[in-house]
Motif scaffolding. Structure first.
Motif, PDB file in Angstrom:
ATOM      1  N   ALA A 719      -0.108  16.565  -5.385  1.00  0.00           N
ATOM      2  CA  ALA A 719       0.173  15.724  -4.214  1.00  0.00           C
ATOM      3  C   ALA A 719      -0.255  14.285  -4.462  1.00  0.00           C
ATOM      4  CB  ALA A 719      -0.542  16.289  -2.985  1.00  0.00           C
ATOM      5  N   ALA A 720      -1.410  14.100  -5.156  1.00  0.00           N
ATOM      6  CA  ALA A 720      -1.859  12.738  -5.475  1.00  0.00           C
ATOM      7  C   ALA A 720      -0.873  12.041  -6.400  1.00  0.00           C
ATOM      8  CB  ALA A 720      -3.256  12.789  -6.109  1.00  0.00           C
ATOM      9  N   ARG A 721      -0.369  12.764  -7.399  1.00  0.00           N
ATOM     10  CA  ARG A 721       0.602  12.153  -8.308  1.00  0.00           C
ATOM     11  C   ARG A 721       1.884  11.760  -7.570  1.00  0.00           C
ATOM     12  NH1 ARG A 721      -2.484  15.310 -11.589  1.00  0.00           N
ATOM     13  NH2 ARG A 721      -2.786  14.567 -13.728  1.00  0.00           N
ATOM     14  N   ASP A 722       2.332  12.614  -6.639  1.00  0.00           N
ATOM     15  CA  ASP A 722       3.561  12.292  -5.908  1.00  0.00           C
ATOM     16  C   ASP A 722       3.383  11.049  -5.046  1.00  0.00           C
ATOM     17  OD1 ASP A 722       4.675  14.511  -7.056  1.00  0.00           O
ATOM     18  OD2 ASP A 722       4.347  15.815  -5.328  1.00  0.00           O
ATOM     19  N   THR A 723       2.256  10.933  -4.357  1.00  0.00           N
ATOM     20  CA  THR A 723       2.044   9.765  -3.498  1.00  0.00           C
ATOM     21  C   THR A 723       1.862   8.498  -4.325  1.00  0.00           C
ATOM     22  OG1 THR A 723      -0.305  10.371  -3.416  1.00  0.00           O
ATOM     23  CG2 THR A 723       1.070  11.080  -1.587  1.00  0.00           C
ATOM     24  N   LEU A 724       1.217   8.616  -5.487  1.00  0.00           N
ATOM     25  CA  LEU A 724       1.078   7.434  -6.346  1.00  0.00           C
ATOM     26  C   LEU A 724       2.425   7.015  -6.924  1.00  0.00           C
ATOM     27  CD1 LEU A 724      -2.284   8.119  -8.224  1.00  0.00           C
ATOM     28  CD2 LEU A 724      -1.862   6.725  -6.201  1.00  0.00           C
ATOM     29  N   GLU A 725       3.311   7.972  -7.136  1.00  0.00           N
ATOM     30  CA  GLU A 725       4.657   7.610  -7.580  1.00  0.00           C
ATOM     31  C   GLU A 725       5.386   6.832  -6.484  1.00  0.00           C
ATOM     32  OE1 GLU A 725       8.710   9.764  -9.349  1.00  0.00           O
ATOM     33  OE2 GLU A 725       6.907  10.944  -8.876  1.00  0.00           O
ATOM     34  N   GLN A 726       5.166   7.245  -5.214  1.00  0.00           N
ATOM     35  CA  GLN A 726       5.740   6.478  -4.102  1.00  0.00           C
ATOM     36  C   GLN A 726       5.158   5.069  -4.067  1.00  0.00           C
ATOM     37  OE1 GLN A 726       5.057   8.708  -0.525  1.00  0.00           O
ATOM     38  NE2 GLN A 726       6.133  10.528  -1.258  1.00  0.00           N
ATOM     39  N   ALA A 727       3.845   4.955  -4.314  1.00  0.00           N
ATOM     40  CA  ALA A 727       3.226   3.627  -4.341  1.00  0.00           C
ATOM     41  C   ALA A 727       3.828   2.769  -5.447  1.00  0.00           C
ATOM     42  CB  ALA A 727       1.716   3.767  -4.534  1.00  0.00           C
ATOM     43  N   GLU A 728       4.099   3.370  -6.598  1.00  0.00           N
ATOM     44  CA  GLU A 728       4.691   2.611  -7.714  1.00  0.00           C
ATOM     45  C   GLU A 728       6.081   2.108  -7.349  1.00  0.00           C
ATOM     46  OE1 GLU A 728       7.085   1.803 -11.160  1.00  0.00           O
ATOM     47  OE2 GLU A 728       7.310   3.593  -9.903  1.00  0.00           O
ATOM     48  N   ARG A 729       6.884   2.939  -6.650  1.00  0.00           N
ATOM     49  CA  ARG A 729       8.214   2.486  -6.242  1.00  0.00           C
ATOM     50  C   ARG A 729       8.122   1.352  -5.224  1.00  0.00           C
ATOM     51  NH1 ARG A 729       9.378   8.173  -6.293  1.00  0.00           N
ATOM     52  NH2 ARG A 729       9.083   8.245  -4.028  1.00  0.00           N
ATOM     53  N   ALA A 730       7.147   1.465  -4.305  1.00  0.00           N
ATOM     54  CA  ALA A 730       6.977   0.391  -3.327  1.00  0.00           C
ATOM     55  C   ALA A 730       6.542  -0.903  -4.013  1.00  0.00           C
ATOM     56  CB  ALA A 730       5.963   0.809  -2.263  1.00  0.00           C
ATOM     57  N   MET A 731       5.658  -0.807  -5.027  1.00  0.00           N
ATOM     58  CA  MET A 731       5.241  -2.003  -5.772  1.00  0.00           C
ATOM     59  C   MET A 731       6.422  -2.629  -6.504  1.00  0.00           C
ATOM     60  SD  MET A 731       1.529  -1.009  -7.393  1.00  0.00           S
ATOM     61  CE  MET A 731       0.065  -0.796  -6.375  1.00  0.00           C
ATOM     62  N   ARG A 732       7.293  -1.793  -7.042  1.00  0.00           N
ATOM     63  CA  ARG A 732       8.475  -2.336  -7.733  1.00  0.00           C
ATOM     64  C   ARG A 732       9.356  -3.084  -6.730  1.00  0.00           C
ATOM     65  NH1 ARG A 732      10.816  -1.063 -12.500  1.00  0.00           N
ATOM     66  NH2 ARG A 732       9.476   0.786 -12.711  1.00  0.00           N
ATOM     67  N   GLY A 733       9.496  -2.509  -5.514  1.00  0.00           N
ATOM     68  CA  GLY A 733      10.273  -3.210  -4.505  1.00  0.00           C
ATOM     69  C   GLY A 733       9.620  -4.513  -4.085  1.00  0.00           C
ATOM     70  N   ALA A 734       8.276  -4.542  -3.992  1.00  0.00           N
ATOM     71  CA  ALA A 734       7.575  -5.782  -3.653  1.00  0.00           C
ATOM     72  C   ALA A 734       7.759  -6.815  -4.752  1.00  0.00           C
ATOM     73  CB  ALA A 734       6.100  -5.480  -3.431  1.00  0.00           C
ATOM     74  N   GLU A 735       7.713  -6.368  -6.008  1.00  0.00           N
ATOM     75  CA  GLU A 735       7.914  -7.299  -7.126  1.00  0.00           C
ATOM     76  C   GLU A 735       9.308  -7.923  -7.084  1.00  0.00           C
ATOM     77  OE1 GLU A 735       8.328  -7.030 -11.990  1.00  0.00           O
ATOM     78  OE2 GLU A 735       7.328  -5.407 -10.881  1.00  0.00           O
ATOM     79  N   ASP A 736      10.328  -7.100  -6.817  1.00  0.00           N
ATOM     80  CA  ASP A 736      11.691  -7.644  -6.729  1.00  0.00           C
ATOM     81  C   ASP A 736      11.816  -8.633  -5.578  1.00  0.00           C
ATOM     82  OD1 ASP A 736      12.296  -6.050  -8.875  1.00  0.00           O
ATOM     83  OD2 ASP A 736      13.140  -4.412  -7.649  1.00  0.00           O
ATOM     84  N   ALA A 737      11.164  -8.298  -4.430  1.00  0.00           N
ATOM     85  CA  ALA A 737      11.242  -9.201  -3.279  1.00  0.00           C
ATOM     86  C   ALA A 737      10.539 -10.526  -3.569  1.00  0.00           C
ATOM     87  CB  ALA A 737      10.640  -8.523  -2.056  1.00  0.00           C
ATOM     88  N   LEU A 738       9.422 -10.476  -4.276  1.00  0.00           N
ATOM     89  CA  LEU A 738       8.707 -11.702  -4.612  1.00  0.00           C
ATOM     90  C   LEU A 738       9.526 -12.580  -5.559  1.00  0.00           C
ATOM     91  CD1 LEU A 738       5.063 -10.326  -5.041  1.00  0.00           C
ATOM     92  CD2 LEU A 738       5.893 -11.813  -3.220  1.00  0.00           C
ATOM     93  N   ARG A 739      10.243 -11.941  -6.497  1.00  0.00           N
ATOM     94  CA  ARG A 739      11.076 -12.734  -7.413  1.00  0.00           C
ATOM     95  C   ARG A 739      12.215 -13.424  -6.651  1.00  0.00           C
ATOM     96  NH1 ARG A 739       9.519 -11.788 -12.499  1.00  0.00           N
ATOM     97  NH2 ARG A 739       8.483  -9.792 -12.982  1.00  0.00           N
ATOM     98  N   GLU A 740      12.664 -12.782  -5.546  1.00  0.00           N
ATOM     99  CA  GLU A 740      13.724 -13.383  -4.739  1.00  0.00           C
ATOM    100  C   GLU A 740      13.172 -14.261  -3.638  1.00  0.00           C
ATOM    101  OE1 GLU A 740      15.932 -10.090  -3.304  1.00  0.00           O
ATOM    102  OE2 GLU A 740      16.623  -9.429  -5.302  1.00  0.00           O
ATOM    103  N   ASP A 741      11.844 -14.475  -3.637  1.00  0.00           N
ATOM    104  CA  ASP A 741      11.174 -15.330  -2.653  1.00  0.00           C
ATOM    105  C   ASP A 741      11.324 -14.766  -1.227  1.00  0.00           C
ATOM    106  OD1 ASP A 741       9.484 -17.391  -2.083  1.00  0.00           O
ATOM    107  OD2 ASP A 741      11.090 -18.846  -1.683  1.00  0.00           O
ATOM    108  N   ASP A 742      11.461 -13.457  -1.128  1.00  0.00           N
ATOM    109  CA  ASP A 742      11.518 -12.790   0.182  1.00  0.00           C
ATOM    110  C   ASP A 742      10.109 -12.294   0.518  1.00  0.00           C
ATOM    111  OD1 ASP A 742      12.114 -11.424   2.490  1.00  0.00           O
ATOM    112  OD2 ASP A 742      13.261  -9.824   1.509  1.00  0.00           O
ATOM    113  N   LEU A 743       9.288 -13.207   1.042  1.00  0.00           N
ATOM    114  CA  LEU A 743       7.887 -12.867   1.290  1.00  0.00           C
ATOM    115  C   LEU A 743       7.733 -11.797   2.369  1.00  0.00           C
ATOM    116  CD1 LEU A 743       6.256 -16.410   1.105  1.00  0.00           C
ATOM    117  CD2 LEU A 743       6.230 -14.605  -0.622  1.00  0.00           C
TER     118      LEU A 743
END
Length: 851
Positions: A719-743
């Motif tokens: 369960a911990a690995r699954d939730t951390l995988e969700q966190a990694e996907r959310a971080m990837r989405g935050a990184e893409d948004a930051l590159r597009e200046d979508d704060l």
């Protein structure tokens, strides 16, 4: 053979008589066992009343067979029996003694008569034989009949007699005489039988009506009477006044009658052998229920309402109905409008799983914290029912509906506005205005987290949008849930934030003492320290309580250094510091403040018993560091978003900033200058790299930690690995948004990542706790010894495995869990009594927090 009379006088008389009697008993048993077997079978059938249930013709046939069997078995016994002669008894007894002394004493000397030596030898021989008679013992008879009765029919007959004595009646044997009153009477004579069947839920046995002696009967309400008439139809009739039947009633002469007892009356069977009874009805009383004490509420808002229920046979169902007491509501502010119609709250009452339900005490446990009526006046009505369909309603109890209480002022305000919104949707505009007023130019530390502030503003804008167009029920429920989640998040907070606020207050007070601040400033900073310390202790206690709920035991080894402190101790220390400052003794006050800081640093809350160097603890520490770094990045993105809409708004906060700008550190500017690295591993300054790059490094670090996560193969670890995988996907989405200046989009994704990180840390903690419990399975004694070093809030030593008590066990026997529950209930009851002293109430609350 001749018998030596002198030898029988004193030595052999009784052994010979007993042997002779046993020989006669053998021959009687061997000859007459068929006769008494048949006799016992006939007796058993009569006691069981077989002659009363069978037809008369069949009874006569059975009787004829029984009489013939008795005659034949008796004749067989007389034919086989032979009387035993006394000589046969002498021979049997003599055969059991060495040398057959009885036969020797009866013999005469045949050789050597007249010879003195021969006669002397003969006399010596007889003397020895006579001495052997001292050991004469009666011979036991051989009563074994296994060879004669290979099928053990005699035992079958004996079993029948035993069954007849237990379940039959000797009085039924006398009814056989009635069959001899003429053949015509036997063929057509009337007979009857009947039963009383109480309702099944009473648990009472079925009664055989002919066996009921006396003319009075007490019958439970709802019992069925079944009667059967035999013989000529019409010879027996029924007259009864207990059923209350009207309309089509079967004829009184019907061979089978069945009716229910509904009232007092009389039952009469008219005809030969008839009987009559006066019936007294035993009514089924309605059940009763009542509240047994005040409702108790836990820290999380869970209510426990004790109640008592009684019934003469047993409760089968119950429910609690909770209705709003509108007349008792303080109709002011948001409650001034008429409330929207809501159904009453209905909950099933818990019933005992085992044991009697005729009288019991239970508790209704539920959590109504999120209900719109929480903390409002309500009327609680308890209802129970029995198997007969009767209901009992308890006395209505007026009370405030228990729910979770919020001590954080802002969280309490949010919950109050949530209540007003749920009270009536027309309050939506008013609630939006109040929330906007609360968040307009908020004072320092009102929002403990900038993420909370951002979430607050998002909810406010959404509420204003809904209110302008007319809010629907679905939109109202959506806003209410969001307000609840926000209030809980602000109330619970984070222990790291609470510790940070306390350390900031300590540093500010220390700095003020060094530069000689005014008394008013010192008093304000001292009060700030008190509030921050109290909040930290509350968070510490809450975290400890949650861990106790998840892990049944504290880790005894780590608890050996646990500081036994409470708010009263800290309050006395802070009072001493303030007293020294008021007296101008700043050096001593500063030293006391340093001691307070050391004491607070030494406080510990166990984390499931993992050692500091264990892989699981290290993984949790790394994930916590990642969570803090992600919080810092989110705060920096939020400040940048503020700068876009209001340039220069945060410039004044650069100096002395205690927040995070992508990591931990002090004195960080909001424009990216100064501070320490972001913790991503490069050691560079935050201003040297973009937020997107730092988000990418943080995501790479999380992937590395996820690959080294312990607990593989366990449910919690997966369960911990699954939730951390969700966190990694959310971080990837935050990184893409930051590159597009979508704060704004980046902040949402970062919040999602932080939630997943918190969930992953919790799952990992559960996996570690489960592994520890399995490991402790074989170390119970060591854990008990280590746990004995803990102490309760009064400093007393607990017993084995952390259970409070002395060295001797206070709870023994099989009912220890019930006793523990009673003790906990008593502590809760006493903690709710306001007339007790404050010290005692504080002690009781600490006990509740610990257990």
């Amino acid at each position: 053979m001749a018998e030596p009379r002198d030898a029988f006088t004193s030595k052999v008389r009784w052994p010979l008589r007993l042997t002779w009697a046993g020989l006669i008993a053998e021959r009687v048993a061997g000859a007459f066992w068929p006769f008494w077997s048949v006799a016992m079978i006939c007796l058993a059938l009569l006691m069981m009343g077989l002659h009363q249930t069978l037809a008369v013709e069949l009874v006569w046939a059975v009787m004829i067979v029984a009489v013939l069997s008795l005659i034949l078995s008796g004749w067989y016994g007389l034919w086989k029996f032979r009387w035993s002669r006394r000589a046969e008894a002498v021979a049997r007894l003599d055969a059991t003694m060495t040398g057959r002394p009885l036969q020797a004493l009866g013999d005469a000397q045949a050789i050597g008569a007249g010879d003195a030596a021969s006669e002397a030898l003969w006399r010596e021989h007889r003397k020895r034989m006579a001495a052997r008679l001292d050991g004469a013992r009666a011979v036991h008879p051989d009563l074994k009949l296994a060879r004669r009765d290979p099928f053990a029919l005699r035992y079958v007959a004996l079993l029948g007699v035993a069954v007849g004595l237990m379940f039959g009646s000797l009085g039924r044997i006398g009814d056989v005489g009635d069959l001899g009153q003429g053949s015509q009477a036997l063929a057509a004579g009337p007979a009857w039988e009947g039963w009383i069947e109480p309702p099944a839920y009473t648990g009472l046995p079925v009664l055989y009506l002919p066996d009921q002696a006396g003319a009075d009967l007490s019958i439970p309400e709802g019992s069925d009477i079944i009667l059967r008439f035999y013989g000529e139809v019409g010879r027996l009739t029924l007259a009864e006044t207990v059923s209350g039947r009207i309309g089509e009633v079967p004829p009184a002469s019907d061979p089978e009658q069945k009716f229910a007892v509904a009232k007092d009356g009389r039952i009469e069977i008219n005809g030969p052998g008839g009987r009559a009874w006066n019936v007294v009805l035993l009514p089924d009383a309605a059940p009763g229920v009542a509240v047994a004490g005040p409702a108790e509420t836990t820290y999380e808002g869970q209510m426990s309402l004790p109640f008592e229920a009684t019934d003469d046979y047993g409760i089968v169902a119950g429910r609690a109905v909770i209705a709003l007491d509108l007349d008792a509501v303080d109709r002011r502010y948001g409650l001034g409008l008429n409330p929207e119609k809501r159904p009453v709250i209905e909950r099933d009452l818990p019933l005992p799983i085992a044991g009697s339900r005729a009288e019991f005490t239970e508790s209704l446990i539920d959590n109504f914290s999120e209900h719109p009526w929480a903390h409002l006046p309500v009327v609680v009505t308890l209802e129970v029912s029995d198997e007969a369909g009767q209901s009992g309603v308890g006395e209505p109890v007026r009370m405030a509906l228990p729910g979770r209480r919020f001590f954080d002022p802002l969280a309490a305000a949010v919950i109050e506005q949530r209540r007003d919104l749920l009270w009536n949707r027309d309050n939506a505009g008013r609630v939006a205005r109040v929330l906007r007023a609360v968040s307009w130019e908020p004072e320092e530390r009102l929002f403990l987290s900038e993420a909370d502030y951002l979430q607050f503003r998002v909810i406010l804008r959404r509420l204003e949008t809904y209110a302008s167009a007319g809010i629907t029920k679905e939109q109202r429920d959506e806003i209410a849930q969001a307000l609840w989640d926000l209030a809980v998040q602000m109330e619970d907070g984070d222990i790291d934030d609470a510790r940070e606020r306390m350390e900031q207050a300590q540093e500010r007070l220390n700095e003020a003492m060094k530069r000689g601040a005014s008394e008013n400033e010192i008093a304000e900073l001292m009060q700030e320290l008190r509030d921050a310390t109290q909040d930290y202790l509350r968070q510490l206690s809450r975290q400890a309580q949650q861990e106790r709920d998840q892990n049944d035991e504290f880790d005894s080894a780590e608890n050996q250094n646990f500081m036994q402190m409470d708010m009263n101790d800290l309050q006395r220390m802070m009072d001493r510091i303030q007293e020294l400052m008021e007296q101008g003794r700043m050096a001593e006050a500063q030293q006391a403040l340093e001691e307070l800081q050391k004491l607070m640093e030494n406080m510990r809350v166990t984390q499931g018993g993992e050692g500091q160097g264990s892989p699981g603890q290290q993984a949790m520490d790394n994930l916590a560091e990642t969570l803090r770094d992600q919080q810092g990045l989110s705060d920096q993105a939020f400040r940048d978003l503020q700068e876009q809409f209001n340039p220069g708004a945060n410039r004044g906060q650069s100096q002395g900033n205690q927040g995070r700008s992508g990591g931990e550190g002090q004195g960080q500017s909001h424009d990216g200058q100064g501070g320490r690295g972001d913790g991503a591993g490069d050691g560079g300054q935050p201003g040297e790299r973009s937020l997107a790059e730092r988000q990418r490094d943080l995501r790479d670090e999380l992937n590395r930690q996820r690959g080294n996560l312990p607990g593989e193969g366990t449910e919690g670890g997966q369960a911990a690995r699954d939730t951390l995988e969700q966190a990694e996907r959310a971080m990837r989405g935050a990184e893409d948004a930051l590159r597009e200046d979508d704060l704004a989009g980046a902040i949402d994704k970062q919040a999602e990542a932080m939630d997943a990180l918190r969930e992953g840390i919790r799952n990992l903690g559960e996996a570690m706790a489960e592994a520890q419990r399995e490991q402790q399975g074989g170390q119970g004694q060591a854990m008990g010894n280590a746990g004995s070093q803990q102490r309760d809030p009064l400093g007393r030593k607990p017993g084995s495995r952390g259970v409070l008590g002395g060295d001797d066990s206070l709870l023994q026997g099989e009912d220890v869990y019930r006793r523990a529950r009673e003790l906990l209930d008593e502590i809760r009851r006493r903690s709710g009594e306001g007339d007790r002293s404050q010290d005692e109430l504080d002690y009781l609350r600490r006990l509740l927090e610990r257990f």
